[in-house]
Design a protein around this motif. Structure first.
Motif, PDB file in Angstrom:
ATOM      1  N   SER A 162       0.849  -1.186   0.000  1.00 12.88           N
ATOM      2  CA  SER A 162       0.000   0.000   0.000  1.00 12.88           C
ATOM      3  C   SER A 162       0.887   1.238   0.000  1.00 12.88           C
ATOM      4  O   SER A 162       1.962   1.250   0.597  1.00 12.88           O
ATOM      5  N   TYR A 163       0.407   2.298  -0.675  1.00 14.51           N
ATOM      6  CA  TYR A 163       1.177   3.533  -0.806  1.00 14.51           C
ATOM      7  C   TYR A 163       0.492   4.653  -0.028  1.00 14.51           C
ATOM      8  O   TYR A 163      -0.721   4.826  -0.122  1.00 14.51           O
ATOM      9  N   VAL A 164       1.287   5.427   0.694  1.00 16.77           N
ATOM     10  CA  VAL A 164       0.766   6.616   1.362  1.00 16.77           C
ATOM     11  C   VAL A 164       0.686   7.748   0.343  1.00 16.77           C
ATOM     12  O   VAL A 164       1.663   8.019  -0.360  1.00 16.77           O
ATOM     13  N   ILE A 165      -0.471   8.392   0.252  1.00 16.04           N
ATOM     14  CA  ILE A 165      -0.599   9.572  -0.595  1.00 16.04           C
ATOM     15  C   ILE A 165       0.091  10.726   0.131  1.00 16.04           C
ATOM     16  O   ILE A 165      -0.347  11.142   1.207  1.00 16.04           O
ATOM     17  N   ARG A 166       1.178  11.219  -0.442  1.00 18.19           N
ATOM     18  CA  ARG A 166       1.993  12.228   0.233  1.00 18.19           C
ATOM     19  C   ARG A 166       1.462  13.638   0.025  1.00 18.19           C
ATOM     20  O   ARG A 166       1.512  14.475   0.934  1.00 18.19           O
ATOM     21  N   CYS A 167       0.977  13.924  -1.173  1.00 13.05           N
ATOM     22  CA  CYS A 167       0.429  15.244  -1.462  1.00 13.05           C
ATOM     23  C   CYS A 167      -0.379  15.146  -2.748  1.00 13.05           C
ATOM     24  O   CYS A 167      -0.365  14.104  -3.417  1.00 13.05           O
ATOM     25  N   LEU A 168      -1.088  16.208  -3.070  1.00 11.75           N
ATOM     26  CA  LEU A 168      -1.880  16.258  -4.294  1.00 11.75           C
ATOM     27  C   LEU A 168      -1.166  17.147  -5.304  1.00 11.75           C
ATOM     28  O   LEU A 168      -0.747  18.257  -4.976  1.00 11.75           O
ATOM     29  N   GLY A 169      -1.018  16.642  -6.531  1.00 10.11           N
ATOM     30  CA  GLY A 169      -0.309  17.381  -7.567  1.00 10.11           C
ATOM     31  C   GLY A 169      -1.186  17.669  -8.762  1.00 10.11           C
ATOM     32  O   GLY A 169      -2.395  17.423  -8.752  1.00 10.11           O
ATOM     33  N   ALA A 170      -0.556  18.175  -9.799  1.00 11.57           N
ATOM     34  CA  ALA A 170      -1.261  18.458 -11.054  1.00 11.57           C
ATOM     35  C   ALA A 170      -1.121  17.252 -11.981  1.00 11.57           C
ATOM     36  O   ALA A 170      -0.113  16.550 -11.934  1.00 11.57           O
ATOM     37  N   PRO A 171      -2.173  17.005 -12.804  1.00  4.83           N
ATOM     38  CA  PRO A 171      -3.405  17.787 -12.890  1.00  4.83           C
ATOM     39  C   PRO A 171      -4.478  17.264 -11.947  1.00  4.83           C
ATOM     40  O   PRO A 171      -4.499  16.083 -11.599  1.00  4.83           O
ATOM     41  N   ALA A 172      -5.350  18.156 -11.521  1.00  7.68           N
ATOM     42  CA  ALA A 172      -6.625  17.790 -10.892  1.00  7.68           C
ATOM     43  C   ALA A 172      -6.507  16.907  -9.664  1.00  7.68           C
ATOM     44  O   ALA A 172      -7.266  15.976  -9.483  1.00  7.68           O
ATOM     45  N   GLY A 173      -5.555  17.205  -8.784  1.00  7.13           N
ATOM     46  CA  GLY A 173      -5.455  16.440  -7.547  1.00  7.13           C
ATOM     47  C   GLY A 173      -4.866  15.059  -7.720  1.00  7.13           C
ATOM     48  O   GLY A 173      -5.331  14.097  -7.107  1.00  7.13           O
ATOM     49  N   SER A 174      -3.826  14.945  -8.542  1.00  7.37           N
ATOM     50  CA  SER A 174      -3.164  13.649  -8.720  1.00  7.37           C
ATOM     51  C   SER A 174      -2.568  13.178  -7.393  1.00  7.37           C
ATOM     52  O   SER A 174      -1.904  13.953  -6.711  1.00  7.37           O
ATOM     53  N   PRO A 175      -2.781  11.905  -7.014  1.00  6.48           N
ATOM     54  CA  PRO A 175      -2.216  11.399  -5.762  1.00  6.48           C
ATOM     55  C   PRO A 175      -0.732  11.084  -5.927  1.00  6.48           C
ATOM     56  O   PRO A 175      -0.354  10.132  -6.594  1.00  6.48           O
ATOM     57  N   MET A 176       0.127  11.890  -5.331  1.00  6.41           N
ATOM     58  CA  MET A 176       1.570  11.705  -5.416  1.00  6.41           C
ATOM     59  C   MET A 176       2.012  10.765  -4.298  1.00  6.41           C
ATOM     60  O   MET A 176       1.743  11.029  -3.123  1.00  6.41           O
ATOM     61  N   MET A 177       2.702   9.691  -4.678  1.00  3.41           N
ATOM     62  CA  MET A 177       3.059   8.647  -3.714  1.00  3.41           C
ATOM     63  C   MET A 177       4.513   8.242  -3.862  1.00  3.41           C
ATOM     64  O   MET A 177       5.108   8.401  -4.926  1.00  3.41           O
ATOM     65  N   VAL A 198     -16.072  15.999 -11.233  1.00  2.51           N
ATOM     66  CA  VAL A 198     -16.203  17.455 -11.288  1.00  2.51           C
ATOM     67  C   VAL A 198     -17.505  17.934 -10.661  1.00  2.51           C
ATOM     68  O   VAL A 198     -17.683  19.140 -10.457  1.00  2.51           O
ATOM     69  N   THR A 199     -18.431  17.024 -10.347  1.00  2.00           N
ATOM     70  CA  THR A 199     -19.697  17.416  -9.733  1.00  2.00           C
ATOM     71  C   THR A 199     -19.637  17.382  -8.212  1.00  2.00           C
ATOM     72  O   THR A 199     -20.609  17.728  -7.550  1.00  2.00           O
ATOM     73  N   SER A 200     -18.517  16.942  -7.652  1.00  2.00           N
ATOM     74  CA  SER A 200     -18.431  16.807  -6.195  1.00  2.00           C
ATOM     75  C   SER A 200     -17.426  17.792  -5.626  1.00  2.00           C
ATOM     76  O   SER A 200     -16.619  18.385  -6.334  1.00  2.00           O
ATOM     77  N   GLU A 201     -17.481  17.955  -4.323  1.00  2.00           N
ATOM     78  CA  GLU A 201     -16.511  18.773  -3.600  1.00  2.00           C
ATOM     79  C   GLU A 201     -16.106  18.007  -2.342  1.00  2.00           C
ATOM     80  O   GLU A 201     -16.942  17.744  -1.490  1.00  2.00           O
ATOM     81  N   PRO A 202     -14.861  17.588  -2.229  1.00  2.00           N
ATOM     82  CA  PRO A 202     -13.746  17.856  -3.125  1.00  2.00           C
ATOM     83  C   PRO A 202     -13.846  17.058  -4.430  1.00  2.00           C
ATOM     84  O   PRO A 202     -14.651  16.128  -4.532  1.00  2.00           O
ATOM     85  N   LEU A 203     -12.972  17.396  -5.380  1.00  2.00           N
ATOM     86  CA  LEU A 203     -13.028  16.774  -6.703  1.00  2.00           C
ATOM     87  C   LEU A 203     -12.500  15.344  -6.695  1.00  2.00           C
ATOM     88  O   LEU A 203     -12.858  14.548  -7.568  1.00  2.00           O
ATOM     89  N   VAL A 204     -11.630  15.016  -5.759  1.00  2.00           N
ATOM     90  CA  VAL A 204     -11.083  13.659  -5.643  1.00  2.00           C
ATOM     91  C   VAL A 204     -11.414  13.127  -4.257  1.00  2.00           C
ATOM     92  O   VAL A 204     -11.569  13.900  -3.307  1.00  2.00           O
ATOM     93  N   PRO A 205     -11.542  11.796  -4.090  1.00  2.92           N
ATOM     94  CA  PRO A 205     -12.059  11.253  -2.841  1.00  2.92           C
ATOM     95  C   PRO A 205     -11.024  11.078  -1.734  1.00  2.92           C
ATOM     96  O   PRO A 205     -11.383  10.734  -0.611  1.00  2.92           O
ATOM     97  N   TYR A 206      -9.751  11.272  -2.022  1.00  9.15           N
ATOM     98  CA  TYR A 206      -8.685  11.014  -1.058  1.00  9.15           C
ATOM     99  C   TYR A 206      -8.033  12.318  -0.614  1.00  9.15           C
ATOM    100  O   TYR A 206      -8.200  13.373  -1.236  1.00  9.15           O
TER     101      TYR A 206
END
Length: 241
Positions: free
Chosen positions: A135-150, A205-213
């Protein structure tokens, strides 16, 4: 009471005339990551006139402010106040959620899989096994559109980026570069090596936040067959727990 961690020392630098860069400066990478994310949470919760953003990464934090409302000196004082508060109460540790991500590896879904295998001098099957091994820890959100950086898989060698980046990488592309791993939530240009693709919708794009993590959540990949890709179409990425 939630578990807490002791924050590490930080250094504060001006970054242009409308931001400060806060860098956690201990040799402990995990503690540095926890510190900048806890500080970002404190700054956003506490609020201060003119401060309108706190963006944490692996070991640093960009604090954005309006120089017409406040000054770098005042924002620095606010940051140091936050550190004193975290020193006193500890940095709260939230329980991570877990996300399971189905991936079709190789072929049209992962055009760089064989390239990565050749670079690592490993069979394709071993590359997939290593990518799905933990399993990977999501370290931060990047571009584009909240990419999970791990942090990336335990490959023997860092993975080089493409010499000629692609003009378009599809949404759901699962990619690696250096010692990092990522999923592309939306179609965009990219220079990372794409080894697979998930059929799940990561961006909504219809939700807030745009990504679930959020940073700190856990993500694990598992392999599916190409013929099963369509059966997942339309499903959203959701936490397993």
């Amino acid at each position: 009471m939630p578990a807490t961690t002791t924050p590490t020392p930080v250094e504060v630098f001006e970054s242009g005339d409308a931001a400060l860069r806060v860098v956690a400066s201990s040799p402990d990478r995990e503690a540095n990551w926890s510190t900048v994310h806890a500080l970002a949470g404190w700054l956003e919760a506490a609020g201060a006139d003119g401060v309108h953003g706190a963006v944490p990464t692996y070991d640093s934090l960009l604090v954005e402010f309006d120089p017409g409302v406040t000054s770098a000196r005042q924002v620095r004082a606010f940051v140091l106040l936050g550190m004193r508060q975290l020193d006193f109460i500890g940095a709260p540790a939230r329980a991570p959620r877990e996300f399971s991500v189905p991936v079709v590896y190789g072929g049209e879904y992962g055009p760089d899989l064989e390239r990565v295998a050749e670079h690592e001098q490993l069979p394709v099957e071993e590359i997939i096994a290593l990518h799905t091994a933990k399993s990977y820890v999501i370290r931060c959100l990047g571009a584009p559109a909240g990419s999970p950086m791990m942090d990336g898989p335990d490959f023997p060698l860092p993975v080089p980026r493409l010499k000629d980046p692609r003009l378009s990488v599809p949404a759901g592309a699962v990619a690696v570069a250096g010692r990092q791993a990522v999923i592309a939530p939306a179609m965009a240009p990219g220079g990372w090596c794409v080894i697979g693709q998930t059929p799940l919708a990561v961006l909504d794009v219809t939700s807030e936040p745009l990504v679930p993590y959020v940073p700190g959540d856990l993500l694990r990949f598992h392999q599916i067959r190409a013929e099963d890709f369509a059966s997942y179409a339309g499903r959203k990425l959701e936490a397993a727990r």
